[in-house]
Structure formats: C-alpha cells, structure tokens
Enzyme design. Structure first.
Site, short mmCIF file in Angstrom:
data_model
loop_
_atom_site.label_atom_id
_atom_site.label_comp_id
_atom_site.label_asym_id
_atom_site.label_seq_id
_atom_site.Cartn_x
_atom_site.Cartn_y
_atom_site.Cartn_z
N ASP A 148 0.70 -1.12 0.03
CA ASP A 148 0.11 0.01 -0.05
C ASP A 148 0.95 1.34 0.07
OD1 ASP A 148 -2.20 1.78 0.39
OD2 ASP A 148 -2.44 1.55 2.54
N ASP A 347 -1.71 5.94 -5.31
CA ASP A 347 -2.11 5.24 -4.05
C ASP A 347 -2.55 3.70 -4.42
OD1 ASP A 347 -2.65 3.91 -1.70
OD2 ASP A 347 -4.47 5.31 -1.29
#
Length: 496
Positions: A148, A347
């Site tokens: 992530d 992201d």
C-alpha cells in the site's frame, strides 16, 4: 507544455499527451504522416543528460530502465471476481472516505532487485511476505499482504486474532512471536508499551493490535528488528471481502505511527537495493499474474518511456497537479482556491480514481451512466503535471480506463468523492488501482532522501506475463473463514 511521444503504438513526435489505451494515436494535422517508434524518436532528440537512474531530455526526466535482476516467485489465489470491469455500484456510492490515518495508542502517541507477484483480490492486489524466523532460518509465517503506497505502517495477522473474519483454529497458523527465534518486545521512547493495543481506522474498517519487533522479509530482502503491529482484531466489510493477512505500507516516514522507521526506509538504509525504487504492474488479465518489482523494471511489461515527476509533498506519493481537464476544458479554473485540487496522489491501496467534493459532481455529471457501447465518445481525463525542470506535461486517461462495468452491464465512471482530512495535504485527487492497471507505475527514492522521491508512468503492456516464476495454480492456504471471501468486487477503498 512539453511534448513527447508516449507510446510505441504510433503517434506524433510532438504529441503532448500520455494517452490511455482508450485513445488511438494519430499523427498531428501539421505533422508528417510518418509515425516513428518511440525509442527511435528519443534517440533523435537533443542530447540528453544521464544520471544513475534517470535520463533528462527537453526538460523531462525519463527512467533509465535498469533491469530487475532478482525475482521472487510468490503463490497466487485466483481473483474472486468473474469480470475485471464489473464493480459494485452500491459500494461505490456508499463509501465516502478520507485519506488521513487516525492512528492512536492508549497514550495518544502518534542491494536486491526482485519481483513480488501480486494477486487481484477484487478490491486489492496482494502478495506474500515473511515474518519471524524458524529454527531452520525460514520465515515463521508467510502472510498475504496488501502493498500500500497510501499508508506506512506494517500489520500482520497473528495468533491473537480469534474473532471473525479470523477463527480460533485458523489463527494458530498466523504469526506467533513465541515460535520465532528473532522475536523481540517493542520498546518506545514515548512510553508506549508492547502489550498496548494501537488501532488504525480506515474508511471502511479498523485494525487493532499490539506492536512487536521481528525480522520482516520480502523475497531475499530481510529487514531485522522491524517494528510492526500484530493484528488482534479486524473489523469492517473490507476485511471480510477478500483474503487478508496484513498490510505493508510504502508511503513516507511522516505518515508512520509513533515515529517508527517504515520498512522501505530500512531497506534504503541497509542498502538492500541497487536502486531505491519499486514499481507496480497490475495485470488486467485475471488469468495472468501481476507483479511488484523492486530495484528495477521489466521492459516487457510496458511500452514507451517511463516519464518521472517529483514528489512535492513526501507524506503521500503526491505530485503537483497544475490543472485537471475533461476534454481539454479545465475543471478547476472557476473554483475558489480552497476547492482546487493541488496534488495528485498515487495510491496502490485505493481502487478507484478520486476527486474532492468541490470537483466530484462536475466529473460525475460529465460521464453519465450508459450502455458500454455508448461511452466510446466520452472525452479523456487530462492531468497536467510539472516536471522537476518546471516543464508541464499532460497525462491523458481515456474512457476504457476510467469507465467500468457495473452489475447491470452499464458503464459508469470509476470515481469516488474523497476529501483529505488535513488541509496541508489537500485538496488532492488520487490515482488508484483502476488507473495502475493501464499504466506501469514506478515509485523511486533516488539516493534515499525525501527530496529525491519521484513517481513515473508508462503505458502498461496489457496481458503481459511478469517473470515471477509463479502461476495462478499455486495457491497458499488462507486461514480466514472461507465464507467471507466469496464476493465479487466490493469496497471502493480499503483504507484511510
């Protein structure tokens, strides 16, 4: 505005746009009808300046395309979704989240190159990492985690997790500090005790558990004495919708809980990578593996050059957003300064594109839900970015990337309304997984300093085969309750 040809599929030497596959290339009206191969064109350009990792031409930085030389093959589980473009409409409408982590404890404190294959788990891609050390030197537990770039902390499922979606019997297969020869208690200068639970609230869920210290492994990279949180509880639909055993955060130190050095910071300090970078190839073909590449790139996974842009706010991987246009018309021109998106965050932990409240309605109104056969004429999204040499560059995304199919077989924009909690980090737009399935994306730290951070984009070669050595037939057992994993695409975003 700087003009470069972005794709070897053909185009104009003086094109100023990196286009998604939804847009065909054509030669410009005032140009020769001969379209040249991109790398041939670059050789014909003005002399360049080459650094260790980047080539500079005409005010833009290009990745030097140093190759990955070490590959770690990881096991896969087949994606739960039956259709890569089908998305749950209700989930998209329901989840409106903010990006800032709310992390708290009871005290209120806040060399190698390898390829890690990732697996499309509906709303996430996951891969295997190792935690702890057995007597034979192997990892005490292999966890399937989300890599992530929108968070920094590390979370690993542990024997402490006994409530759904964990179960008591299955939890015995998770990380057990008592069985690891390199396990240590966590001690903090802030006074936070190792047996004190911290919790991080995501937009669609929450994780709780105590901090611990052990060896953390990704392929041949082993980071010793790495602090991480052992998951005691995971609540929220996002954690019950796909196989989940942890998070490996790849954002910046300022986002880390309690001032803990993040995993990638420790990789940099230990000089474990020849080049301090990682890149994502998220395959649109669910029968083929995806990959997270460390320390270099694989030229077989992308087309054209990788154009690099400086991170202007190293908290998230945030680029300067000069303008955002739809079909050549600015969306932000008439907005007050407080409503204009100033940053573009990349992201991997977000599924969709996002926009702040001030821009969301205009974007959604520009792309009404329609039968997929009727959206081919929808105009492109244009993100105007700035290079480190103050040259502007337009990243163009076509409808085949930003429109997705819903359960009724209509096409709708893959956009979410999302506002950054802290004003210092917004307003911002986000490029998530839907974007990254069409664009090979590089995250570089250069010499390791925050000032050297950059993000690069090139066209992903759709349906390519990463050299991971893994196949979709190799499956690692998960110890979460199997009934919880049978949904198609679920939450728009797992976090923050």
């Amino acid at each position: 505005m700087n003009r470069v040809l972005p794709s070897s599929r053909g185009g104009v030497i003086n094109s100023d746009i990196v286009r998604s596959r939804a847009v065909r290339y054509s030669c410009g009206e005032n140009q020769s009808r001969v379209c040249l191969n991109l790398r041939t064109v670059l050789l014909l350009l003005l002399p360049s300046v080459q650094a260790t990792s980047f080539v500079v031409r005409n005010g833009l930085e290009y990745h030097a395309e140093h190759a990955v030389i070490h590959t770690t093959a990881l096991q896969h589980r087949l994606r739960a979704s039956k259709n890569a473009r089908k998305h749950d409409t209700k989930q998209m409408q329901r989840h409106r989240m903010s990006v800032e982590v709310d992390a708290r404890g009871s005290g209120g404190s806040r060399g190698y190159q390898l390829t890690t294959p990732l697996e499309d788990m509906s709303s996430e891609y996951t891969g295997l990492i190792g935690v702890g050390t057995n007597l034979d030197g192997s990892a005490q537990f292999e966890a399937r985690v989300v890599f992530d770039t929108g968070s920094t902390n590390l979370w690993v499922a542990s024997v402490l997790c006994n409530l759904p979606p964990c179960d008591h019997a299955g939890a015995q297969q998770f990380y057990d500090p008592a069985k690891s020869t390199t396990s240590e208690a966590y001690f903090s200068s802030t006074g936070l005790k190792s047996d004190t639970d911290i919790d991080i609230i995501f937009g669609t869920g929450e994780l709780k558990g105590p901090l611990h210290v052990d060896t953390y492994r990704v392929g041949p990279m082993a980071v010793e004495k790495q602090p991480f949180a052992m998951i005691r509880e995971m609540t929220g639909e996002v954690f019950s919708s796909f196989v989940f055993e942890g998070i490996l955060g790849l954002a910046f130190p300022s986002l880390s809980f309690g001032g803990i050095d993040p995993f990638f910071e420790r990789v940099i300090k230990a000089k474990l990578l020849k080049n301090n970078e990682f890149s994502f190839y998220l395959n649109t073909d669910t029968k083929r593996p995806s990959a997270l590449l460390w320390g270099g790139v694989d030229k077989d996974l992308f087309e054209g050059p990788i154009v690099m842009f400086p991170v202007v706010q190293p908290h998230y991987w945030a680029l300067e957003l000069v303008d955002f246009k739809i079909g050549g018309k600015s969306v932000v021109d008439k907005l007050p300064d407080t409503g204009k998106a100033r940053y573009l965050i990349v992201d991997s932990g977000t599924t969709y594109f996002t926009a702040p409240t001030s821009m969301s309605s205009h974007i959604m109104d520009s792309f009404p839900v329609a039968p997929c056969s009727q959206v081919n004429s929808y105009p492109p999204l244009e993100y105007v970015l700035r290079s480190i040499y103050n040259q502007t560059f337009t990243l163009e995304v076509g409808q085949e990337t930003y429109m997705v199919t819903d359960p009724e077989d209509n096409c709708r924009p893959a956009f979410m309304q999302l506002d950054i909690k802290k004003k210092a980090y917004g307003p911002a737009m986000i490029l998530g997984e839907v974007f990254m399935r069409h664009f090979f994306t590089v995250f570089s730290r250069g010499d390791g300093s925050l000032e050297q951070a950059k993000v690069g984009f090139a066209h992903a070669k759709l349906g390519a085969e990463p050299k991971t050595g893994a196949t979709t037939a190799s499956v690692k057992s998960s110890y979460l309750q199997s009934a919880q994993t049978a949904s198609i695409i679920r939450s728009a975003k797992k976090k923050l």
